[in-house]
Design a protein around this motif. Sequence first.
Motif, PDB file in Angstrom:
ATOM      1  N   GLY A 258      51.468  41.661   2.687  1.00 46.33           N
ATOM      2  CA  GLY A 258      51.578  41.862   4.157  1.00 46.33           C
ATOM      3  C   GLY A 258      50.201  40.858   4.795  1.00 46.33           C
ATOM      4  O   GLY A 258      50.610  40.449   5.896  1.00 46.33           O
ATOM      5  N   PRO A 259      49.153  41.124   4.215  1.00 45.25           N
ATOM      6  CA  PRO A 259      47.806  40.403   4.624  1.00 45.25           C
ATOM      7  C   PRO A 259      48.124  38.941   4.935  1.00 45.25           C
ATOM      8  O   PRO A 259      47.297  38.384   5.567  1.00 45.25           O
ATOM      9  N   PHE A 260      49.298  38.515   3.897  1.00 46.09           N
ATOM     10  CA  PHE A 260      49.271  36.792   4.072  1.00 46.09           C
ATOM     11  C   PHE A 260      50.280  36.616   5.165  1.00 46.09           C
ATOM     12  O   PHE A 260      50.707  35.338   5.190  1.00 46.09           O
ATOM     13  N   LEU A 261      50.991  37.322   5.822  1.00 51.32           N
ATOM     14  CA  LEU A 261      52.201  37.256   7.076  1.00 51.32           C
ATOM     15  C   LEU A 261      51.516  37.489   8.166  1.00 51.32           C
ATOM     16  O   LEU A 261      50.699  38.164   8.552  1.00 51.32           O
ATOM     17  N   SER A 262      51.977  36.438   9.097  1.00 52.10           N
ATOM     18  CA  SER A 262      51.366  36.589  10.756  1.00 52.10           C
ATOM     19  C   SER A 262      52.428  37.469  11.309  1.00 52.10           C
ATOM     20  O   SER A 262      53.970  37.028  11.294  1.00 52.10           O
ATOM     21  N   LYS A 263      51.942  38.211  12.009  1.00 55.17           N
ATOM     22  CA  LYS A 263      53.038  39.379  12.719  1.00 55.17           C
ATOM     23  C   LYS A 263      53.290  39.014  14.181  1.00 55.17           C
ATOM     24  O   LYS A 263      53.773  39.431  15.056  1.00 55.17           O
ATOM     25  N   LYS A 264      52.688  37.718  14.526  1.00 60.17           N
ATOM     26  CA  LYS A 264      52.810  37.273  15.991  1.00 60.17           C
ATOM     27  C   LYS A 264      54.019  36.623  16.380  1.00 60.17           C
ATOM     28  O   LYS A 264      54.331  36.657  17.467  1.00 60.17           O
ATOM     29  N   ARG A 265      55.080  36.429  15.277  1.00 63.82           N
ATOM     30  CA  ARG A 265      56.353  36.050  15.609  1.00 63.82           C
ATOM     31  C   ARG A 265      57.449  36.637  14.623  1.00 63.82           C
ATOM     32  O   ARG A 265      56.973  36.941  13.582  1.00 63.82           O
ATOM     33  N   ASP A 266      58.620  36.649  15.230  1.00 65.99           N
ATOM     34  CA  ASP A 266      59.640  37.110  13.920  1.00 65.99           C
ATOM     35  C   ASP A 266      59.794  36.208  12.607  1.00 65.99           C
ATOM     36  O   ASP A 266      59.703  34.954  12.874  1.00 65.99           O
ATOM     37  N   PHE A 267      60.402  36.848  11.831  1.00 65.72           N
ATOM     38  CA  PHE A 267      60.732  36.012  10.439  1.00 65.72           C
ATOM     39  C   PHE A 267      61.706  36.966   9.665  1.00 65.72           C
ATOM     40  O   PHE A 267      61.917  37.988   9.950  1.00 65.72           O
ATOM     41  N   LEU A 268      62.553  35.998   8.961  1.00 66.78           N
ATOM     42  CA  LEU A 268      63.635  36.731   8.285  1.00 66.78           C
ATOM     43  C   LEU A 268      63.009  37.668   7.335  1.00 66.78           C
ATOM     44  O   LEU A 268      62.188  37.646   6.576  1.00 66.78           O
ATOM     45  N   GLY A 269      63.460  38.892   7.325  1.00 66.67           N
ATOM     46  CA  GLY A 269      62.944  39.943   6.381  1.00 66.67           C
ATOM     47  C   GLY A 269      61.885  41.091   7.342  1.00 66.67           C
ATOM     48  O   GLY A 269      61.894  42.120   6.730  1.00 66.67           O
ATOM     49  N   ARG A 270      61.958  40.599   8.404  1.00 66.03           N
ATOM     50  CA  ARG A 270      60.783  41.362   9.313  1.00 66.03           C
ATOM     51  C   ARG A 270      61.407  42.550   9.614  1.00 66.03           C
ATOM     52  O   ARG A 270      62.479  42.654  10.373  1.00 66.03           O
ATOM     53  N   ASP A 271      61.035  43.830   9.398  1.00 67.05           N
ATOM     54  CA  ASP A 271      61.520  44.904   9.542  1.00 67.05           C
ATOM     55  C   ASP A 271      60.127  45.925   9.800  1.00 67.05           C
ATOM     56  O   ASP A 271      60.072  46.602   8.598  1.00 67.05           O
ATOM     57  N   ASP A 272      59.740  46.170  10.633  1.00 64.93           N
ATOM     58  CA  ASP A 272      58.353  47.102  10.640  1.00 64.93           C
ATOM     59  C   ASP A 272      58.625  48.622  10.559  1.00 64.93           C
ATOM     60  O   ASP A 272      58.003  49.152  10.016  1.00 64.93           O
ATOM     61  N   ALA A 273      59.883  48.900  10.825  1.00 64.11           N
ATOM     62  CA  ALA A 273      60.348  50.375  10.531  1.00 64.11           C
ATOM     63  C   ALA A 273      60.792  50.669   9.160  1.00 64.11           C
ATOM     64  O   ALA A 273      60.817  51.767   8.626  1.00 64.11           O
ATOM     65  N   TYR A 274      60.881  49.598   8.265  1.00 61.44           N
ATOM     66  CA  TYR A 274      61.258  49.952   6.778  1.00 61.44           C
ATOM     67  C   TYR A 274      60.275  50.705   6.136  1.00 61.44           C
ATOM     68  O   TYR A 274      59.022  50.258   6.134  1.00 61.44           O
ATOM     69  N   GLU A 275      61.076  51.776   5.211  1.00 61.43           N
ATOM     70  CA  GLU A 275      60.077  52.553   4.599  1.00 61.43           C
ATOM     71  C   GLU A 275      60.107  52.173   3.040  1.00 61.43           C
ATOM     72  O   GLU A 275      61.014  52.402   2.575  1.00 61.43           O
ATOM     73  N   PRO A 276      59.107  51.438   2.606  1.00 63.66           N
ATOM     74  CA  PRO A 276      59.142  51.134   1.119  1.00 63.66           C
ATOM     75  C   PRO A 276      59.409  52.301   0.183  1.00 63.66           C
ATOM     76  O   PRO A 276      58.920  53.453   0.219  1.00 63.66           O
ATOM     77  N   THR A 277      60.226  51.923  -1.001  1.00 60.88           N
ATOM     78  CA  THR A 277      60.759  52.913  -1.872  1.00 60.88           C
ATOM     79  C   THR A 277      59.923  52.764  -3.181  1.00 60.88           C
ATOM     80  O   THR A 277      60.110  53.249  -4.097  1.00 60.88           O
ATOM     81  N   ARG A 278      59.307  51.490  -3.147  1.00 65.72           N
ATOM     82  CA  ARG A 278      58.448  51.038  -4.524  1.00 65.72           C
ATOM     83  C   ARG A 278      57.144  50.267  -3.893  1.00 65.72           C
ATOM     84  O   ARG A 278      57.163  49.894  -2.827  1.00 65.72           O
ATOM     85  N   GLU A 279      56.431  49.828  -4.718  1.00 70.59           N
ATOM     86  CA  GLU A 279      54.984  49.117  -4.511  1.00 70.59           C
ATOM     87  C   GLU A 279      55.004  48.255  -5.671  1.00 70.59           C
ATOM     88  O   GLU A 279      55.276  48.708  -6.845  1.00 70.59           O
ATOM     89  N   SER A 280      54.131  47.158  -5.288  1.00 70.78           N
ATOM     90  CA  SER A 280      53.877  46.114  -6.510  1.00 70.78           C
ATOM     91  C   SER A 280      52.895  46.961  -7.540  1.00 70.78           C
ATOM     92  O   SER A 280      52.145  47.711  -7.034  1.00 70.78           O
ATOM     93  N   ALA A 281      52.855  46.635  -9.032  1.00 68.96           N
ATOM     94  CA  ALA A 281      52.168  47.248  -9.638  1.00 68.96           C
ATOM     95  C   ALA A 281      51.794  46.236 -10.980  1.00 68.96           C
ATOM     96  O   ALA A 281      52.147  45.177 -11.037  1.00 68.96           O
ATOM     97  N   VAL A 282      50.494  46.565 -11.416  1.00 63.49           N
ATOM     98  CA  VAL A 282      50.139  45.623 -12.656  1.00 63.49           C
ATOM     99  C   VAL A 282      50.222  46.604 -13.866  1.00 63.49           C
ATOM    100  O   VAL A 282      49.414  47.856 -13.803  1.00 63.49           O
ATOM    101  N   PHE A 283      50.698  46.076 -14.953  1.00 61.71           N
ATOM    102  CA  PHE A 283      50.695  47.175 -16.205  1.00 61.71           C
ATOM    103  C   PHE A 283      49.996  46.522 -17.363  1.00 61.71           C
ATOM    104  O   PHE A 283      49.977  45.056 -17.586  1.00 61.71           O
ATOM    105  N   GLU A 284      49.372  47.136 -18.105  1.00 60.26           N
ATOM    106  CA  GLU A 284      48.979  46.631 -19.634  1.00 60.26           C
ATOM    107  C   GLU A 284      49.787  47.230 -20.367  1.00 60.26           C
ATOM    108  O   GLU A 284      50.035  48.292 -20.542  1.00 60.26           O
ATOM    109  N   VAL A 285      50.321  46.160 -21.383  1.00 64.62           N
ATOM    110  CA  VAL A 285      51.374  46.596 -22.034  1.00 64.62           C
ATOM    111  C   VAL A 285      50.828  46.399 -23.540  1.00 64.62           C
ATOM    112  O   VAL A 285      50.236  45.319 -23.918  1.00 64.62           O
ATOM    113  N   ALA A 286      50.867  47.341 -24.425  1.00 70.95           N
ATOM    114  CA  ALA A 286      50.412  47.591 -25.750  1.00 70.95           C
ATOM    115  C   ALA A 286      51.605  46.830 -26.900  1.00 70.95           C
ATOM    116  O   ALA A 286      52.273  47.640 -27.462  1.00 70.95           O
TER     117      ALA A 286
END
Length: 148
Positions: free
Chosen positions: A36-64
């Motif tokens: 989100g911080p890398f996007l400009s909200k000054k204009r519309d773009f494909l996929g812009r939907d401010d009402a969208y409620e995320p069901t997941r979030e990005s993550a970083v894992f350490e795998v043994a």
Amino acid sequence: ELRHIGSAAINSLRIEKAFKLRPDLDFAHYSEAGIGPFLSKKRDFLGRDDAYEPTRESAVFEVATPAGWEWSVQGDSPVRRASDDAIVGFTTTSARGAITKKTIALGFVQTDAGLTTDEPLYLQTFGEHWPVRLLPAPPGEVNRDVIA
């Protein structure tokens, strides 16, 4: 004439800093991917939907991973909670960290899973179960001094 540029090393370093490329962003809403911080909200773009409620979030894992499997975590490998075997996330890309010398994977976790960084998780790939730790932040530092 083609020359070697160290693409495996570059990939390893970007994974440690959680820099996302296309495989990490496919089918992800920008609010889920953490870009989100890398996007400009000054204009519309494909996929812009401010009402969208995320069901997941990005993550970083350490795998043994066991010795010899450090580069072997596949994208779309399910991440499961150890206590009930529920799928709580998945990986998108991974690499052995050039600095940390650990297997780091990028991916997503479900927002309603209520995960903490000390929750026992495991990754399922190649018919194997490898312990996973959800990291609170990427293990690699971003040198912000060079960014103007």
